[in-house]
Design a protein around this motif. Structure first.
Motif, mmCIF file in Angstrom:
data_model
loop_
_atom_site.group_PDB
_atom_site.id
_atom_site.type_symbol
_atom_site.label_atom_id
_atom_site.label_comp_id
_atom_site.label_asym_id
_atom_site.label_seq_id
_atom_site.Cartn_x
_atom_site.Cartn_y
_atom_site.Cartn_z
ATOM 1 N N SER A 57 -10.602 -0.035 1.257
ATOM 2 C CA SER A 57 -10.803 0.967 0.206
ATOM 3 C C SER A 57 -12.037 0.590 -0.606
ATOM 4 N N SER A 58 -12.722 1.582 -1.100
ATOM 5 C CA SER A 58 -13.909 1.306 -1.917
ATOM 6 C C SER A 58 -13.531 0.886 -3.340
ATOM 7 N N THR A 59 -12.230 0.917 -3.651
ATOM 8 C CA THR A 59 -11.778 0.589 -4.996
ATOM 9 C C THR A 59 -10.837 -0.609 -4.989
ATOM 10 N N THR A 60 -10.546 -1.102 -6.189
ATOM 11 C CA THR A 60 -9.683 -2.281 -6.355
ATOM 12 C C THR A 60 -8.208 -1.899 -6.357
ATOM 13 N N VAL A 61 -7.364 -2.919 -6.275
ATOM 14 C CA VAL A 61 -5.922 -2.733 -6.440
ATOM 15 C C VAL A 61 -5.659 -2.083 -7.798
ATOM 16 N N ALA A 62 -6.390 -2.522 -8.831
ATOM 17 C CA ALA A 62 -6.217 -1.950 -10.173
ATOM 18 C C ALA A 62 -6.433 -0.444 -10.154
ATOM 19 N N TRP A 63 -7.454 0.013 -9.442
ATOM 20 C CA TRP A 63 -7.731 1.444 -9.398
ATOM 21 C C TRP A 63 -6.555 2.207 -8.790
ATOM 22 N N HIS A 64 -6.006 1.688 -7.685
ATOM 23 C CA HIS A 64 -4.887 2.361 -7.016
ATOM 24 C C HIS A 64 -3.643 2.385 -7.898
ATOM 25 N N ILE A 65 -3.388 1.290 -8.596
ATOM 26 C CA ILE A 65 -2.241 1.266 -9.513
ATOM 27 C C ILE A 65 -2.485 2.254 -10.647
ATOM 28 N N ASP A 66 -3.665 2.179 -11.251
ATOM 29 C CA ASP A 66 -4.018 3.056 -12.365
ATOM 30 C C ASP A 66 -3.909 4.529 -11.952
ATOM 31 N N HIS A 67 -4.467 4.872 -10.815
ATOM 32 C CA HIS A 67 -4.418 6.251 -10.325
ATOM 33 C C HIS A 67 -2.973 6.701 -10.125
ATOM 34 N N SER A 68 -2.172 5.872 -9.494
ATOM 35 C CA SER A 68 -0.765 6.217 -9.251
ATOM 36 C C SER A 68 -0.034 6.468 -10.568
ATOM 37 N N LEU A 69 -0.285 5.614 -11.553
ATOM 38 C CA LEU A 69 0.366 5.767 -12.857
ATOM 39 C C LEU A 69 -0.133 7.006 -13.587
ATOM 40 N N LYS A 70 -1.426 7.285 -13.490
ATOM 41 C CA LYS A 70 -1.978 8.496 -14.117
ATOM 42 C C LYS A 70 -1.339 9.747 -13.499
ATOM 43 N N VAL A 71 -1.142 9.737 -12.197
ATOM 44 C CA VAL A 71 -0.510 10.870 -11.526
ATOM 45 C C VAL A 71 0.940 11.017 -12.007
ATOM 46 N N ILE A 72 1.676 9.921 -12.020
ATOM 47 C CA ILE A 72 3.066 9.968 -12.496
ATOM 48 C C ILE A 72 3.117 10.533 -13.918
#
Length: 153
Positions: free
Chosen positions: A25-40
């Motif tokens: 992925s072009s992004t970090t683990v933090a980005w994926h966690i952050d994105h998932s939480l923003k969606v929730i």
């Protein structure tokens, strides 16, 4: 996996927030966690604000396929800007969002079955399908996070 279990899994992965692997992925683990939480959080807010009387069922092949398989193909969709962070993401910010997500998930449990949110590809999703979408979406990002972590061992 339901959304509460998915949220618990995200929480367990916060210590790895700085990891990255460009091949995965072009992004970090933090980005994926952050994105998932923003969606929730944004879906829960939309559910709480919706008027059940305005719910109209919609159908699409893409929605049917993703809900049937429980999988989102990697790299096939573009996230809306309001659920994407372009700046630095701190561990504290992730932990704060996790607490907000836990609260939201408890709050939506008491909503009407016809409370809904409008998804850009799937149309209107009532409460139960919204919860299923959140579980599928979070599972998708958990897979990517785990690929990043495993490739860094």
């Amino acid at each position: 996996m339901n959304i509460e279990k998915s949220l618990d899994a995200l929480e367990q992965l916060v210590p790895h927030y700085l990891l990255r692997n460009e091949k995965v992925s072009s992004t970090t683990v933090a980005w994926h966690i952050d994105h998932s939480l923003k969606v929730i959080n944004s879906v829960c807010e939309a559910l709480k604000k919706s008027n059940p009387e305005n719910y109209k069922g919609t159908s699409s092949f893409v929605k049917f396929y993703i809900f049937l398989t429980g999988n989102i193909p990697k790299g096939k969709a573009k996230a809306p800007k309001h659920v994407v962070e372009n700046g630095e993401i701190s561990k504290i910010a992730l932990e704060n969002q996790l607490e907000i997500s836990k609260k939201h998930l408890q709050e939506i449990k008491i909503l009407s079955a016809k409370n809904h949110f409008s998804h850009p590809y799937f149309g209107m999703l009532p409460l139960k399908k919204s919860q299923r979408f959140l579980a599928i979406h979070t599972k998708h990002h958990l897979k990517i996070i785990n690929e990043i972590i495993n490739s860094n061992k």
